[in-house]
Design a protein around this motif. Structure first.
Motif, PDB file in Angstrom:
ATOM      1  N   SER A 168      -3.329   5.543   8.284  1.00 51.45           N
ATOM      2  CA  SER A 168      -2.561   5.090   7.360  1.00 51.45           C
ATOM      3  C   SER A 168      -1.697   4.029   7.834  1.00 51.45           C
ATOM      4  N   VAL A 169      -0.869   4.421   8.783  1.00 44.23           N
ATOM      5  CA  VAL A 169      -0.144   3.446   9.721  1.00 44.23           C
ATOM      6  C   VAL A 169      -0.871   2.011  10.050  1.00 44.23           C
ATOM      7  N   GLY A 170      -2.026   2.310  10.673  1.00 45.85           N
ATOM      8  CA  GLY A 170      -2.815   0.864  10.846  1.00 45.85           C
ATOM      9  C   GLY A 170      -3.269   0.133   9.677  1.00 45.85           C
ATOM     10  N   THR A 171      -3.694   0.773   8.756  1.00 39.76           N
ATOM     11  CA  THR A 171      -4.031  -0.031   7.648  1.00 39.76           C
ATOM     12  C   THR A 171      -3.005  -0.724   6.789  1.00 39.76           C
TER      13      THR A 171
ATOM     14  N   VAL B 165      -2.424  -4.816   6.407  1.00 37.40           N
ATOM     15  CA  VAL B 165      -2.409  -5.419   5.335  1.00 37.40           C
ATOM     16  C   VAL B 165      -0.860  -6.085   4.845  1.00 37.40           C
ATOM     17  N   GLY B 166       0.056  -5.213   5.172  1.00 43.30           N
ATOM     18  CA  GLY B 166       1.557  -5.912   4.876  1.00 43.30           C
ATOM     19  C   GLY B 166       1.709  -6.911   5.907  1.00 43.30           C
ATOM     20  N   MET B 167       1.468  -7.085   6.995  1.00 42.73           N
ATOM     21  CA  MET B 167       1.817  -7.969   7.762  1.00 42.73           C
ATOM     22  C   MET B 167       0.854  -9.313   7.485  1.00 42.73           C
ATOM     23  N   ALA B 168      -0.269  -8.982   7.022  1.00 48.71           N
ATOM     24  CA  ALA B 168      -1.175 -10.114   6.576  1.00 48.71           C
ATOM     25  C   ALA B 168      -0.714 -11.090   5.745  1.00 48.71           C
ATOM     26  N   LEU B 169       0.162 -10.223   4.380  1.00 48.39           N
ATOM     27  CA  LEU B 169       0.426 -10.542   3.260  1.00 48.39           C
ATOM     28  C   LEU B 169       2.006 -11.360   3.813  1.00 48.39           C
TER      29      LEU B 169
ATOM     30  N   LEU C 133      -2.985   3.282   1.398  1.00 48.29           N
ATOM     31  CA  LEU C 133      -2.924   1.974   1.746  1.00 48.29           C
ATOM     32  C   LEU C 133      -2.028   1.360   0.453  1.00 48.29           C
ATOM     33  N   TRP C 134      -2.489   1.682  -0.813  1.00 48.58           N
ATOM     34  CA  TRP C 134      -2.010   1.130  -2.117  1.00 48.58           C
ATOM     35  C   TRP C 134      -0.581   1.213  -2.094  1.00 48.58           C
ATOM     36  N   LEU C 135      -0.238   2.590  -1.642  1.00 51.37           N
ATOM     37  CA  LEU C 135       1.329   3.021  -1.836  1.00 51.37           C
ATOM     38  C   LEU C 135       2.132   2.674  -0.584  1.00 51.37           C
ATOM     39  N   GLY C 136       1.339   2.299   0.500  1.00 55.41           N
ATOM     40  CA  GLY C 136       2.225   1.857   1.806  1.00 55.41           C
ATOM     41  C   GLY C 136       2.317   0.477   2.253  1.00 55.41           C
ATOM     42  N   PHE C 137       1.313  -0.251   1.750  1.00 56.57           N
ATOM     43  CA  PHE C 137       1.586  -1.587   2.117  1.00 56.57           C
ATOM     44  C   PHE C 137       2.833  -2.488   1.716  1.00 56.57           C
ATOM     45  N   PRO C 138       3.119  -2.219   0.499  1.00 54.54           N
ATOM     46  CA  PRO C 138       4.605  -2.789   0.280  1.00 54.54           C
ATOM     47  C   PRO C 138       5.815  -2.704   1.098  1.00 54.54           C
TER      48      PRO C 138
ATOM     49  N   SER D 107       6.823   5.839  10.361  1.00 52.68           N
ATOM     50  CA  SER D 107       5.814   5.932   9.336  1.00 52.68           C
ATOM     51  C   SER D 107       4.861   6.988   9.570  1.00 52.68           C
ATOM     52  N   PHE D 108       4.503   6.814  11.157  1.00 50.76           N
ATOM     53  CA  PHE D 108       3.671   7.831  11.389  1.00 50.76           C
ATOM     54  C   PHE D 108       4.008   9.584  11.046  1.00 50.76           C
TER      55      PHE D 108
END
Length: 229
Positions: free
Chosen positions: A11-14, A18-22, A92-97, A148-149
């Motif tokens: 969860s933390v890794g994904t 994604v968040g950092m890529a965006l 991932l959908w809930l956490g990347f923002p 977050s972990f």
């Protein structure tokens, strides 16, 4: 226990990736950047339990949008690995923002002089990211990643609302399902079956308290918050 650790790490890794890529993609000025930034935080603004229930409907085998649009007939929550994949995807959908927001703030705090000096020395953008930006980002965001972990270690809502901890082999008398983490297993042990084993549930809760408490103390020590009090 192993799935709980894996779930928290994945969860933390994904979400971080994604968040950092965006955040990196929207760091440079582009057209409609403000619109994109506002759009990306929508999953964070919607109550999580509503999003989880919507995703549960999307994964439904009979009338779910995912099977309908892709022309599939997959029972997502009947297979242990597919159910785990669905849990990671929804989380991932809930956490990347959140990771996008803190990543954007961390990128803005990195002095531009460091990048300019590296560019003058002939470093490429890839080298600048891996040798300058990423180490600084991990140093800045380290305590938040640990927090977050710890949050995902006890993320009861997504397991209970999305899969209910299943699939579970109830015929063999099992209580824990393939997607159950420690917190949902403790709940099932205490309240989710005919046999209420409050002692075992309390023991599981104490194990979680020790793990999360240790991580929280490490986070406080790493961020040096206690030194300012």
């Amino acid at each position: 226990f192993i799935w709980t650790i894996a779930f928290a790490f994945l969860s933390v890794g994904t979400t971080f990736a994604v968040g950092m890529a965006l955040a990196l993609a929207l760091e440079t000025p582009i057209k409609f950047r403000r619109f994109y930034r506002g759009f990306l935080i929508l999953p964070y603004a919607i109550p999580s339990f509503m999003s989880i229930l919507i995703w549960r409907g999307l994964f439904n085998q009979e009338y779910g949008a995912i099977n309908t649009l892709l022309g599939l007939d997959i029972a997502w929550f009947d297979s242990p690995w597919l159910a785990r994949f669905a849990v990671i995807l929804v989380n991932l959908w809930l956490g990347f923002p959140y990771m996008y927001l803190i990543g954007s703030g961390a990128l803005q705090s990195i002095p531009a002089e460091l990048e300019e000096a590296a560019s003058i020395d002939g470093a490429s953008e890839k080298q600048v990211f891996y040798t300058i930006k990423l180490p600084l980002l991990l140093q800045i965001l380290g305590p938040l990643l640990i927090a977050s972990f710890a949050f995902n270690f006890n993320n009861f809502n997504i397991i209970y609302l999305l899969t209910g901890g299943g699939p579970t082999n109830a015929i063999d008398g099992e209580i824990a399902g393939a997607t159950d983490i420690l917190i949902s297993y403790a709940y099932k042990t205490a309240f989710g079956s005919n046999i209420q084993d409050l002692g075992l549930s309390s023991a599981i809760s104490m194990v979680m308290f020790v793990i999360v408490g240790t991580m929280s103390m490490y986070t406080l020590k790493k961020s040096k918050i206690m030194e300012t009090l």
